[in-house]
Design a protein around this motif. Structure first.
Motif, PDB file in Angstrom:
ATOM      1  N   UNK A  33       0.809  -1.224   0.000  1.00 25.43           N
ATOM      2  CA  UNK A  33       0.000   0.000   0.000  1.00 25.43           C
ATOM      3  C   UNK A  33       0.839   1.269   0.000  1.00 25.43           C
ATOM      4  N   UNK A  34       2.129   1.141   0.257  1.00 24.67           N
ATOM      5  CA  UNK A  34       2.990   2.309   0.364  1.00 24.67           C
ATOM      6  C   UNK A  34       3.388   2.486   1.822  1.00 24.67           C
ATOM      7  N   UNK A  35       4.590   2.976   2.041  1.00 27.03           N
ATOM      8  CA  UNK A  35       5.084   3.118   3.408  1.00 27.03           C
ATOM      9  C   UNK A  35       4.185   4.029   4.240  1.00 27.03           C
ATOM     10  N   UNK A  36       3.770   3.528   5.408  1.00 30.54           N
ATOM     11  CA  UNK A  36       2.915   4.298   6.297  1.00 30.54           C
ATOM     12  C   UNK A  36       1.467   4.371   5.846  1.00 30.54           C
ATOM     13  N   UNK A  37       1.108   3.577   4.838  1.00 29.24           N
ATOM     14  CA  UNK A  37      -0.257   3.596   4.315  1.00 29.24           C
ATOM     15  C   UNK A  37      -0.860   2.206   4.439  1.00 29.24           C
ATOM     16  N   UNK A  38      -2.166   2.144   4.349  1.00 31.67           N
ATOM     17  CA  UNK A  38      -2.870   0.874   4.443  1.00 31.67           C
ATOM     18  C   UNK A  38      -3.902   0.774   3.337  1.00 31.67           C
ATOM     19  N   UNK A  39      -4.053  -0.436   2.799  1.00 27.99           N
ATOM     20  CA  UNK A  39      -5.090  -0.710   1.804  1.00 27.99           C
ATOM     21  C   UNK A  39      -6.395  -0.917   2.566  1.00 27.99           C
ATOM     22  N   UNK A  40      -7.394  -0.116   2.239  1.00 31.54           N
ATOM     23  CA  UNK A  40      -8.688  -0.170   2.924  1.00 31.54           C
ATOM     24  C   UNK A  40      -9.772  -0.378   1.868  1.00 31.54           C
ATOM     25  N   UNK A  41     -10.701  -1.280   2.161  1.00 30.28           N
ATOM     26  CA  UNK A  41     -11.827  -1.524   1.267  1.00 30.28           C
ATOM     27  C   UNK A  41     -13.093  -1.083   1.979  1.00 30.28           C
ATOM     28  N   UNK A  42     -13.872  -0.237   1.308  1.00 34.28           N
ATOM     29  CA  UNK A  42     -15.136   0.255   1.866  1.00 34.28           C
ATOM     30  C   UNK A  42     -16.272  -0.292   1.004  1.00 34.28           C
ATOM     31  N   UNK A  50     -17.973  -1.446  -4.253  1.00 35.24           N
ATOM     32  CA  UNK A  50     -16.966  -1.236  -3.206  1.00 35.24           C
ATOM     33  C   UNK A  50     -15.872  -0.331  -3.728  1.00 35.24           C
ATOM     34  N   UNK A  51     -15.185   0.340  -2.802  1.00 36.00           N
ATOM     35  CA  UNK A  51     -14.122   1.267  -3.148  1.00 36.00           C
ATOM     36  C   UNK A  51     -12.852   0.826  -2.429  1.00 36.00           C
ATOM     37  N   UNK A  52     -11.750   0.782  -3.164  1.00 37.40           N
ATOM     38  CA  UNK A  52     -10.448   0.478  -2.567  1.00 37.40           C
ATOM     39  C   UNK A  52      -9.695   1.775  -2.393  1.00 37.40           C
ATOM     40  N   UNK A  53      -9.146   1.968  -1.201  1.00 34.32           N
ATOM     41  CA  UNK A  53      -8.441   3.197  -0.880  1.00 34.32           C
ATOM     42  C   UNK A  53      -7.068   2.885  -0.314  1.00 34.32           C
ATOM     43  N   UNK A  63     -11.154  11.775  10.996  1.00 36.01           N
ATOM     44  CA  UNK A  63     -12.501  12.310  11.201  1.00 36.01           C
ATOM     45  C   UNK A  63     -13.467  11.697  10.181  1.00 36.01           C
ATOM     46  N   UNK A  64     -14.699  11.490  10.590  1.00 35.79           N
ATOM     47  CA  UNK A  64     -15.682  10.851   9.719  1.00 35.79           C
ATOM     48  C   UNK A  64     -15.819  11.583   8.391  1.00 35.79           C
ATOM     49  N   UNK A  65     -15.832  12.910   8.426  1.00 36.38           N
ATOM     50  CA  UNK A  65     -15.989  13.683   7.193  1.00 36.38           C
ATOM     51  C   UNK A  65     -14.815  13.448   6.240  1.00 36.38           C
ATOM     52  N   UNK A  66     -13.614  13.280   6.783  1.00 39.41           N
ATOM     53  CA  UNK A  66     -12.436  13.046   5.947  1.00 39.41           C
ATOM     54  C   UNK A  66     -12.490  11.656   5.306  1.00 39.41           C
ATOM     55  N   UNK A  67     -12.925  10.658   6.069  1.00 40.23           N
ATOM     56  CA  UNK A  67     -13.065   9.312   5.521  1.00 40.23           C
ATOM     57  C   UNK A  67     -14.161   9.288   4.453  1.00 40.23           C
ATOM     58  N   UNK A  68     -15.269   9.969   4.710  1.00 37.94           N
ATOM     59  CA  UNK A  68     -16.350  10.047   3.724  1.00 37.94           C
ATOM     60  C   UNK A  68     -15.852  10.725   2.439  1.00 37.94           C
ATOM     61  N   UNK A  69     -15.033  11.769   2.584  1.00 39.38           N
ATOM     62  CA  UNK A  69     -14.480  12.460   1.412  1.00 39.38           C
ATOM     63  C   UNK A  69     -13.543  11.534   0.632  1.00 39.38           C
ATOM     64  N   UNK A  70     -12.768  10.709   1.343  1.00 36.70           N
ATOM     65  CA  UNK A  70     -11.879   9.762   0.676  1.00 36.70           C
ATOM     66  C   UNK A  70     -12.686   8.738  -0.114  1.00 36.70           C
ATOM     67  N   UNK A  71     -13.802   8.290   0.449  1.00 28.90           N
ATOM     68  CA  UNK A  71     -14.668   7.351  -0.252  1.00 28.90           C
ATOM     69  C   UNK A  71     -15.232   8.006  -1.514  1.00 28.90           C
ATOM     70  N   UNK A  72     -15.712   9.231  -1.378  1.00 27.96           N
ATOM     71  CA  UNK A  72     -16.265   9.951  -2.534  1.00 27.96           C
ATOM     72  C   UNK A  72     -15.200  10.116  -3.617  1.00 27.96           C
ATOM     73  N   UNK A  73     -13.973  10.447  -3.216  1.00 27.41           N
ATOM     74  CA  UNK A  73     -12.885  10.605  -4.184  1.00 27.41           C
ATOM     75  C   UNK A  73     -12.588   9.263  -4.854  1.00 27.41           C
ATOM     76  N   UNK A  75     -14.712   6.834  -5.311  1.00 31.56           N
ATOM     77  CA  UNK A  75     -15.829   6.538  -6.223  1.00 31.56           C
ATOM     78  C   UNK A  75     -15.679   7.311  -7.525  1.00 31.56           C
ATOM     79  N   UNK A  76     -15.108   8.495  -7.436  1.00 35.28           N
ATOM     80  CA  UNK A  76     -14.934   9.337  -8.622  1.00 35.28           C
ATOM     81  C   UNK A  76     -13.693   8.914  -9.425  1.00 35.28           C
ATOM     82  N   UNK A  77     -12.976   7.915  -8.911  1.00 37.58           N
ATOM     83  CA  UNK A  77     -11.786   7.435  -9.614  1.00 37.58           C
ATOM     84  C   UNK A  77     -10.516   8.123  -9.188  1.00 37.58           C
ATOM     85  N   UNK A  78     -10.632   8.985  -8.179  1.00 39.75           N
ATOM     86  CA  UNK A  78      -9.455   9.713  -7.728  1.00 39.75           C
ATOM     87  C   UNK A  78      -8.579   8.944  -6.781  1.00 39.75           C
ATOM     88  N   UNK A  79      -9.096   7.887  -6.143  1.00 44.48           N
ATOM     89  CA  UNK A  79      -8.304   7.151  -5.159  1.00 44.48           C
ATOM     90  C   UNK A  79      -7.705   8.083  -4.141  1.00 44.48           C
TER      91      UNK A  79
END
Length: 80
Positions: A33-42, A50-53, A63-73, A75-79
């Motif tokens: 996933x990259x150093x200091x990062x984790x592969x997360x599936x929502x 499902x979205x892989x992040x 924060x919940x809003x930040x995780x929700x924004x990551x999911x939205x990104x 979904x938009x293909x931004x990862x």
């Protein structure tokens, strides 16, 4: 440690997020996933796909809003 985290995106979709490969040693996770990062599936409660992040290793404390924004990104293909 495969704790899950639930979050709702602004569109009202409920998501369950879990760290993929949680049982691997940290060195293997860093390599995948990259150093200091984790592969997360929502996974959504409805029919959306499902979205892989790639998130910081402390993603469970985001924060919940930040995780929700990551999911939205994701979904938009931004990862993240």
């Amino acid at each position: 440690m495969s704790e899950q985290r639930d979050v709702t995106t602004p569109d009202g979709t409920a998501w369950t997020c879990i760290e993929a490969l949680a049982d691997l040693p940290d060195a293997a996770k860093d390599k995948l996933a990259g150093e200091g990062r984790r592969a997360v599936v929502c996974t959504p409660s409805g029919g959306a796909q499902s979205v892989r992040l790639s998130l910081a290793e402390d993603w469970r404390d985001m924060p919940e809003a930040e995780l929700a924004a990551a999911i939205e990104a994701g979904r938009a293909g931004g990862g993240r």
